[in-house]
Design an enzyme around this catalytic site. Structure first.
Site, mmCIF file in Angstrom:
data_model
loop_
_atom_site.group_PDB
_atom_site.id
_atom_site.type_symbol
_atom_site.label_atom_id
_atom_site.label_comp_id
_atom_site.label_asym_id
_atom_site.label_seq_id
_atom_site.Cartn_x
_atom_site.Cartn_y
_atom_site.Cartn_z
ATOM 1 N N GLU A 80 0.833 -1.204 0.000
ATOM 2 C CA GLU A 80 0.000 0.000 0.000
ATOM 3 C C GLU A 80 0.869 1.256 0.000
ATOM 4 O OE1 GLU A 80 -3.100 0.086 -0.432
ATOM 5 O OE2 GLU A 80 -3.749 -1.972 0.009
ATOM 6 N N ARG A 126 -17.885 -0.251 6.195
ATOM 7 C CA ARG A 126 -19.049 -0.863 5.546
ATOM 8 C C ARG A 126 -19.583 -2.002 6.406
ATOM 9 N NH1 ARG A 126 -18.603 -4.984 2.442
ATOM 10 N NH2 ARG A 126 -16.352 -4.767 2.351
ATOM 11 N N CYS A 179 -7.516 -1.868 8.307
ATOM 12 C CA CYS A 179 -6.157 -1.913 7.747
ATOM 13 C C CYS A 179 -5.620 -0.513 7.512
ATOM 14 C CB CYS A 179 -6.147 -2.742 6.453
ATOM 15 S SG CYS A 179 -6.393 -4.500 6.777
ATOM 16 N N HIS A 206 -1.526 -5.767 1.454
ATOM 17 C CA HIS A 206 -2.786 -6.502 1.371
ATOM 18 C C HIS A 206 -2.574 -7.754 0.516
ATOM 19 C CE1 HIS A 206 -5.754 -3.270 2.759
ATOM 20 N NE2 HIS A 206 -6.147 -4.379 3.358
HETATM 21 N N1 PCA Z 1 -8.349 -6.758 6.238
HETATM 22 C C1 PCA Z 1 -9.220 -5.675 6.653
HETATM 23 C C2 PCA Z 1 -9.041 -5.570 8.138
HETATM 24 C C3 PCA Z 1 -8.340 -6.813 8.558
HETATM 25 C C4 PCA Z 1 -7.863 -7.438 7.310
HETATM 26 O O1 PCA Z 1 -7.146 -8.433 7.231
HETATM 27 C C5 PCA Z 1 -8.968 -4.386 5.890
HETATM 28 O O2 PCA Z 1 -8.562 -4.455 4.719
HETATM 29 O O3 PCA Z 1 -9.195 -3.309 6.428
#
Ligand code: PCA
Length: 192
Positions: free
Chosen positions: A79, A89, A142, A164
């Site tokens: 990211e 959401r 996240c 991610h």
């Molecule tokens: N993904 C979520 C929160 C925890 C995770 O593994 C997110 O993308 O915010």
């Protein structure tokens, strides 16, 4: 040896597993020039970053890398940016569902990750795994965690990043095998 704290979230949104934490657990204890410390963290606004900071106080990492699941993505995605907004959401794991709130009322609109995201994405692709820089970590836990950590370490030498990962095949598609996700994380760590 440099020290890297790597975290993975617990399952959220009705899922029974989170491949982020599963992939972190598959990593060896040293990767590239780093000694790793692995930490599972709760999918809860604010508390996730608090857990990371508590462990960082003890481990004194040079780099902090948080790993989360992004259902729907087909690549492992470092990211680039975290934004100062909580807009959920779905509920987090303690029933919080903030909508349109600031992460830190005194903070800037956004922070750039302080790890080399382009190099990390390239290293993932060089390992023959789909990898790409993402320009949004969303507005759920996240993003919240990345923002709070970047806010805390702003102006210091501690680097902070977030990756991610896709679902694993058992969770539906698009997906990536867990072993390949773990290999992608290792490739990204090596260039941090
Ligand atoms: N993904 C979520 C929160 C925890 C995770 O593994 C997110 O993308 O915010």
């Amino acid at each position: 040896m440099r020290r890297l704290l790597i975290t993975g979230f617990d399952p959220f949104g009705g899922e029974t597993v989170n491949p982020a934490w599963q992939a972190v657990k598959l990593l060896p204890d040293t990767v590239g020039g780093f000694e790793l410390c692995k930490l599972g963290i709760p999918t809860v606004f604010g508390k996730a970053a608090e857990a990371v900071l508590a462990k960082a106080e003890e481990f004194q990492p040079d780099v902090i890398l948080c790993i989360g699941l992004a259902g729907g993505r087909d690549a492992v995605t470092p990211e680039r940016i975290a934004v100062n907004i909580r807009d959920a959401r779905i509920s987090d794991n303690e029933g919080n569902q903030p909508q349109g709130e600031f992460v830190a009322p005194d903070g800037p609109a956004a922070y750039f990750a302080t790890v080399p995201v382009e190099k990390m994405a390239q290293a993932i692709r060089d390992a023959h795994i789909p990898g790409a820089v993402s320009n949004t970590a969303g507005t759920f836990v996240c993003n919240d965690t990345l923002y709070l950590l970047l806010h805390h370490y702003a102006g210091t030498s501690t680097k902070v990043g977030f990756i991610h990962v896709p679902r694993i095949p058992e969770q539906g598609s698009p997906s990536l095998e867990l072993s390949r996700t773990a290999a992608a994380l290792a490739a990204a760590i090596e260039v941090c």
